[in-house]
Design a protein around this motif. Structure first.
Motif, PDB file in Angstrom:
ATOM      1  N   ARG A   1      28.288  13.187  31.476  1.00 53.06           N
ATOM      2  CA  ARG A   1      29.680  13.584  31.505  1.00 53.06           C
ATOM      3  C   ARG A   1      29.913  15.362  31.302  1.00 53.06           C
ATOM      4  NH1 ARG A   1      31.238  15.221  26.088  1.00 53.06           N
ATOM      5  NH2 ARG A   1      29.502  14.911  24.585  1.00 53.06           N
ATOM      6  N   ALA A   2      30.859  15.673  31.916  1.00 47.42           N
ATOM      7  CA  ALA A   2      31.206  17.065  32.164  1.00 47.42           C
ATOM      8  C   ALA A   2      32.480  17.626  31.177  1.00 47.42           C
ATOM      9  CB  ALA A   2      31.432  17.568  33.455  1.00 47.42           C
ATOM     10  N   GLU A   3      32.173  18.898  30.888  1.00 46.69           N
ATOM     11  CA  GLU A   3      33.300  19.772  29.911  1.00 46.69           C
ATOM     12  C   GLU A   3      33.351  21.023  30.528  1.00 46.69           C
ATOM     13  OE1 GLU A   3      31.699  19.753  26.158  1.00 46.69           O
ATOM     14  OE2 GLU A   3      31.696  17.540  25.781  1.00 46.69           O
ATOM     15  N   ALA A   4      34.609  21.434  30.787  1.00 42.66           N
ATOM     16  CA  ALA A   4      35.034  22.627  31.408  1.00 42.66           C
ATOM     17  C   ALA A   4      36.367  23.035  31.597  1.00 42.66           C
ATOM     18  CB  ALA A   4      34.535  22.617  32.974  1.00 42.66           C
ATOM     19  N   THR A   5      36.336  24.591  31.424  1.00 37.21           N
ATOM     20  CA  THR A   5      37.743  25.102  31.455  1.00 37.21           C
ATOM     21  C   THR A   5      37.825  26.154  32.748  1.00 37.21           C
ATOM     22  OG1 THR A   5      37.127  26.650  29.884  1.00 37.21           O
ATOM     23  CG2 THR A   5      38.092  24.790  29.053  1.00 37.21           C
ATOM     24  N   PRO A   6      39.003  26.235  33.252  1.00 35.65           N
ATOM     25  CA  PRO A   6      38.875  27.227  34.397  1.00 35.65           C
ATOM     26  C   PRO A   6      38.691  28.477  34.101  1.00 35.65           C
ATOM     27  CG  PRO A   6      40.791  25.561  34.493  1.00 35.65           C
ATOM     28  CD  PRO A   6      40.203  25.297  33.250  1.00 35.65           C
ATOM     29  N   GLY A   7      37.754  29.250  34.623  1.00 32.09           N
ATOM     30  CA  GLY A   7      37.294  30.574  34.362  1.00 32.09           C
ATOM     31  C   GLY A   7      36.582  30.685  33.128  1.00 32.09           C
ATOM     32  N   GLY A   8      36.033  29.423  32.427  1.00 32.09           N
ATOM     33  CA  GLY A   8      35.247  29.434  31.332  1.00 32.09           C
ATOM     34  C   GLY A   8      34.147  28.935  31.165  1.00 32.09           C
ATOM     35  N   GLY A   9      33.649  28.378  32.499  1.00 27.10           N
ATOM     36  CA  GLY A   9      32.342  27.722  32.415  1.00 27.10           C
ATOM     37  C   GLY A   9      32.255  26.291  32.309  1.00 27.10           C
ATOM     38  N   ALA A  10      31.164  25.739  32.567  1.00 26.42           N
ATOM     39  CA  ALA A  10      30.973  24.341  32.513  1.00 26.42           C
ATOM     40  C   ALA A  10      29.806  23.879  31.670  1.00 26.42           C
ATOM     41  CB  ALA A  10      31.051  23.594  33.959  1.00 26.42           C
ATOM     42  N   THR A  11      29.889  22.610  30.877  1.00 19.44           N
ATOM     43  CA  THR A  11      28.763  22.118  30.454  1.00 19.44           C
ATOM     44  C   THR A  11      28.490  20.638  31.089  1.00 19.44           C
ATOM     45  OG1 THR A  11      29.226  23.334  28.353  1.00 19.44           O
ATOM     46  CG2 THR A  11      27.650  21.477  28.119  1.00 19.44           C
ATOM     47  N   PHE A  12      27.271  20.231  31.162  1.00 20.89           N
ATOM     48  CA  PHE A  12      26.937  18.933  31.701  1.00 20.89           C
ATOM     49  C   PHE A  12      25.793  18.391  30.790  1.00 20.89           C
ATOM     50  CE2 PHE A  12      28.531  20.790  35.560  1.00 20.89           C
ATOM     51  CZ  PHE A  12      29.120  19.688  36.232  1.00 20.89           C
ATOM     52  N   ARG A  13      26.567  17.367  30.001  1.00 20.94           N
ATOM     53  CA  ARG A  13      25.528  16.564  29.050  1.00 20.94           C
ATOM     54  C   ARG A  13      25.182  15.364  29.539  1.00 20.94           C
ATOM     55  NH1 ARG A  13      26.404  19.415  24.350  1.00 20.94           N
ATOM     56  NH2 ARG A  13      28.397  20.772  24.338  1.00 20.94           N
ATOM     57  N   PHE A  14      23.771  14.829  29.612  1.00 25.19           N
ATOM     58  CA  PHE A  14      23.492  13.427  29.760  1.00 25.19           C
ATOM     59  C   PHE A  14      22.236  12.909  28.727  1.00 25.19           C
ATOM     60  CE2 PHE A  14      20.558  16.974  31.793  1.00 25.19           C
ATOM     61  CZ  PHE A  14      19.297  16.272  31.569  1.00 25.19           C
ATOM     62  N   THR A  15      22.157  11.895  28.682  1.00 29.09           N
ATOM     63  CA  THR A  15      21.085  10.987  28.090  1.00 29.09           C
ATOM     64  C   THR A  15      20.418  10.172  28.798  1.00 29.09           C
ATOM     65  OG1 THR A  15      22.661   8.949  27.914  1.00 29.09           O
ATOM     66  CG2 THR A  15      23.036  10.823  26.165  1.00 29.09           C
ATOM     67  N   LEU A  16      19.125   9.762  28.348  1.00 28.66           N
ATOM     68  CA  LEU A  16      18.126   9.112  28.953  1.00 28.66           C
ATOM     69  C   LEU A  16      17.777   7.928  27.752  1.00 28.66           C
ATOM     70  CD1 LEU A  16      15.843  12.228  30.307  1.00 28.66           C
ATOM     71  CD2 LEU A  16      17.537  10.754  31.302  1.00 28.66           C
ATOM     72  N   GLN A  17      17.599   6.795  28.237  1.00 30.80           N
ATOM     73  CA  GLN A  17      17.305   5.645  27.484  1.00 30.80           C
ATOM     74  C   GLN A  17      15.780   5.653  27.553  1.00 30.80           C
ATOM     75  OE1 GLN A  17      19.141   2.025  28.633  1.00 30.80           O
ATOM     76  NE2 GLN A  17      18.035   0.840  27.122  1.00 30.80           N
ATOM     77  N   GLU A  18      15.186   6.451  26.531  1.00 30.60           N
ATOM     78  CA  GLU A  18      13.697   6.469  26.290  1.00 30.60           C
ATOM     79  C   GLU A  18      13.224   5.186  25.963  1.00 30.60           C
ATOM     80  OE1 GLU A  18      13.071  10.004  24.212  1.00 30.60           O
ATOM     81  OE2 GLU A  18      14.670  11.384  25.252  1.00 30.60           O
ATOM     82  N   ALA A  19      13.775   4.598  25.017  1.00 34.95           N
ATOM     83  CA  ALA A  19      13.374   3.241  24.630  1.00 34.95           C
ATOM     84  C   ALA A  19      12.707   2.305  25.626  1.00 34.95           C
ATOM     85  CB  ALA A  19      14.279   2.693  23.845  1.00 34.95           C
ATOM     86  N   LEU A  20      13.119   2.306  26.772  1.00 36.83           N
ATOM     87  CA  LEU A  20      12.494   1.552  27.981  1.00 36.83           C
ATOM     88  C   LEU A  20      11.042   1.658  28.110  1.00 36.83           C
ATOM     89  CD1 LEU A  20      15.514   1.247  30.470  1.00 36.83           C
ATOM     90  CD2 LEU A  20      14.696  -0.410  29.212  1.00 36.83           C
ATOM     91  N   GLU A  21      10.282   0.857  28.227  1.00 37.53           N
ATOM     92  CA  GLU A  21       8.848   1.039  28.379  1.00 37.53           C
ATOM     93  C   GLU A  21       8.591   0.531  29.707  1.00 37.53           C
ATOM     94  OE1 GLU A  21       7.038   2.877  26.682  1.00 37.53           O
ATOM     95  OE2 GLU A  21       8.204   3.047  25.012  1.00 37.53           O
TER      96      GLU A  21
ATOM     97  N   HIS B   1      20.996  14.195  23.416  1.00 39.47           N
ATOM     98  CA  HIS B   1      21.729  14.469  24.489  1.00 39.47           C
ATOM     99  C   HIS B   1      21.084  15.911  25.268  1.00 39.47           C
ATOM    100  CE1 HIS B   1      25.470  12.044  23.706  1.00 39.47           C
ATOM    101  NE2 HIS B   1      24.719  11.839  22.596  1.00 39.47           N
ATOM    102  N   TYR B   2      20.865  15.864  26.405  1.00 38.35           N
ATOM    103  CA  TYR B   2      20.478  17.092  27.009  1.00 38.35           C
ATOM    104  C   TYR B   2      21.600  17.670  27.977  1.00 38.35           C
ATOM    105  CZ  TYR B   2      16.242  14.348  26.217  1.00 38.35           C
ATOM    106  OH  TYR B   2      15.540  13.555  25.781  1.00 38.35           O
ATOM    107  N   ALA B   3      21.538  19.295  27.925  1.00 37.59           N
ATOM    108  CA  ALA B   3      22.849  19.792  28.382  1.00 37.59           C
ATOM    109  C   ALA B   3      22.287  21.078  29.091  1.00 37.59           C
ATOM    110  CB  ALA B   3      23.871  20.084  27.122  1.00 37.59           C
ATOM    111  N   VAL B   4      23.158  21.452  30.318  1.00 30.96           N
ATOM    112  CA  VAL B   4      23.165  22.522  30.809  1.00 30.96           C
ATOM    113  C   VAL B   4      24.479  23.205  30.935  1.00 30.96           C
ATOM    114  CG1 VAL B   4      22.757  23.641  33.106  1.00 30.96           C
ATOM    115  CG2 VAL B   4      21.382  21.737  32.486  1.00 30.96           C
ATOM    116  N   ARG B   5      24.387  24.437  30.593  1.00 24.56           N
ATOM    117  CA  ARG B   5      25.607  25.218  30.273  1.00 24.56           C
ATOM    118  C   ARG B   5      25.815  26.387  30.738  1.00 24.56           C
ATOM    119  NH1 ARG B   5      27.330  24.757  24.288  1.00 24.56           N
ATOM    120  NH2 ARG B   5      25.764  26.190  24.026  1.00 24.56           N
ATOM    121  N   ASP B   6      27.032  26.742  31.348  1.00 29.98           N
ATOM    122  CA  ASP B   6      27.114  28.227  31.923  1.00 29.98           C
ATOM    123  C   ASP B   6      28.384  28.665  31.903  1.00 29.98           C
ATOM    124  OD1 ASP B   6      28.995  27.521  34.193  1.00 29.98           O
ATOM    125  OD2 ASP B   6      27.784  26.001  34.693  1.00 29.98           O
ATOM    126  N   ASN B   7      28.393  30.010  32.092  1.00 27.80           N
ATOM    127  CA  ASN B   7      29.965  30.592  31.908  1.00 27.80           C
ATOM    128  C   ASN B   7      30.428  31.170  33.064  1.00 27.80           C
ATOM    129  OD1 ASN B   7      27.945  32.666  32.617  1.00 27.80           O
ATOM    130  ND2 ASN B   7      28.529  34.318  31.011  1.00 27.80           N
TER     131      ASN B   7
END
Length: 463
Positions: A443-463, A390-396
């Motif tokens: 998908r995203a996870e967040a709280t008002p005033g507490g930042g947000a995190t976006f997590r994503f996957t990539l299907q790397e097995a596809l050739e 899972h790859y993620a970008v998180r901020d405050n």
């Protein structure tokens, strides 16, 4: 004489009764064989239909790149093993036909290998047309159909032979019945003949029904082929219209926007002394609206290109991409107090151009929504959960209410006022389409005033 007069008719009657019972049993067995033949032919046509679904699903996906065509392909692939088992079981009394079923299984596996190779080449952006033009897949599918036709033809021949033998037996019994009618009475002969003719009609009716169903299944297959061809043509035409629309948006709408912005700027420079402050403010708003519409056009075009662009998979250093995007953001607003924490050596397999667009949008959002916070922190990292990276970008930053998370990835949907944070509301829709094109989820996870995190996957097995 009295004994012979009684014994001979009784013996003849018993013999005739035994013969009639034997023939009735034979006809009933023939009727059951016809029912089994009808079921076997139905199972043959079911297997043929599932193979058509697999073939047309692959063909539609290769021609259009639309994953929706893979839905009947996968569904048929799940049902085919059971259909072949049922066909094998239905032919349990015919060893030669069961050998043909084994041939069908082997030819199906051969075709599956070619289909999978075509899909892999297509997803890699390789020359899958070369494999299609080689005729390897068509040859194997034709061999499959030929084997199924052989099974169906042999089953029909067997049913016809059984019918012929049943008819011959019935005629023999009728002759004996007529002889008995001359010696023992016409009533018994009439009743026996009536019963035999009724059974023969039932058998002919079953055989005719079986043939009608086989013809109906073949007609259904032809109609399905025609519908697939029609849908393919419609998708091709739709893609051409979309490309024409994108060209029109890119070239025809930008010129009037540039004219509006240019004339407004000319008025500000040449006539600013004659305009009131309110008029100058209106001109500024006019220029801002033209700029915003230009940005909206750019974002829409990018969303369209992301949907239609051909995927080129290769190893991509996401950490290096994230660092490059972060440096560009710092150069754009050098005075911001922002700390970037980027995990190095995060390598994934995907299209480098589209993955850069993905990180530009996610990190750009984090940069934008931390603009009102001192000591802003933006992170990029990777985690492995249950064997999946899972790859993620998180901020405050300001975050958002998860009750509205369902709107995040829809175009033009915004959870904050445009006056507070600029934007067109298309960036996250673009991100989701890039992730889906790589076979992943976001998908995203967040709280008002507490930042947000976006997590994503990539299907790397596809050739």
């Amino acid at each position: 004489m009295l004994l012979r007069a009684i014994l001979v008719p009784v013996v003849l009657l018993l013999l005739l009764t035994g013969l009639l019972l034997w023939e009735v049993g034979d006809l009933l067995e023939s009727h059951e064989d016809a029912r089994r033949s009808q079921l076997a032919l139905t199972q043959v046509e079911r297997v043929r239909q599932l193979l058509v679904d697999r073939e047309t699903g692959v063909r539609g996906y290769l021609l259009t790149g639309d994953p929706v065509f893979l839905e009947p392909y996968h569904a048929a692939g799940q049902r085919l093993p059971q259909a072949l088992d049922e066909l094998d079981e239905g032919l349990s009394g015919e060893p030669d036909l069961r050998i043909r079923v084994t041939e069908v299984r082997e030819r199906w596996r051969d075709w599956e290998q070619v289909a999978e190779e075509e899909l892999v080449l297509h997803d890699q952006g390789a020359d899958w047309l070369r494999l299609v033009r080689s005729g390897a897949g068509k040859g194997r599918m034709d061999a499959l159909r030929a084997t199924l036709d052989t099974i169906a033809e042999q089953e029909r021949q067997r049913a016809t032979l059984q019918g012929t033998m049943a008819e011959r037996g019935a005629r023999a019994v009728l002759v004996v019945g007529l002889l008995w009618a001359l010696s023992a009475g016409g009533l018994l002969s009439w009743l026996g003949r009536r019963q035999l003719l009724a059974l023969a009609r039932d058998y002919e009716s079953s055989l005719a029904q079986l043939r009608a169903q086989a013809e109906a299944l073949r007609a259904s297959e032809a109609r399905l082929e025609a519908r697939v061809a029609l849908r393919t043509a419609e998708l091709t035409a739709a893609n051409r219209e979309l490309e024409s629309f994108s060209y029109s948006v890119s070239h025809d709408l930008r010129a009037p926007l540039r004219a509006i912005d240019g004339f407004a700027q000319a008025l500000r420079e040449d006539e600013s002394e004659r305009f009131s402050p309110d008029s100058l403010q209106l001109l500024a708003r006019l220029q801002a609206a033209a700029t915003r519409m230009g940005q909206l056009i750019d974002d829409l075009l990018q969303l369209s290109r992301v949907t239609r662009a051909e995927l080129h998979r290769e190893p991509v250093d996401l950490g290096a991409l994230a660092s490059s995007v972060a440096n560009e953001l710092r150069q754009h607003e050098a005075g911001r107090d922002v700390t970037f924490s980027i995990q190095p050596g995060v390598v994934a397999r995907g299209d480098p151009r589209l993955l850069r667009v993905l990180l530009e949008n996610l990190l750009g959002n984090a940069w934008k929504f931390t603009s009102k916070r001192s000591g802003a922190l933006i992170e990029f990292f990777a985690q492995t959960v249950d064997g999946v990276t899972h790859y993620a970008v998180r901020d405050n930053g300001v975050g958002f209410d998860m009750a509205y998370a369902g709107k995040l990835f829809s175009p033009f949907q915004r959870l904050h006022k445009a006056t507070d944070f600029p934007g067109t509301g298309i960036g996250l829709a673009t991100v989701q389409r890039i992730v889906h094109r790589h076979g992943g989820e976001i998908r995203a996870e967040a709280t008002p005033g507490g930042g947000a995190t976006f997590r994503f996957t990539l299907q790397e097995a596809l050739e």
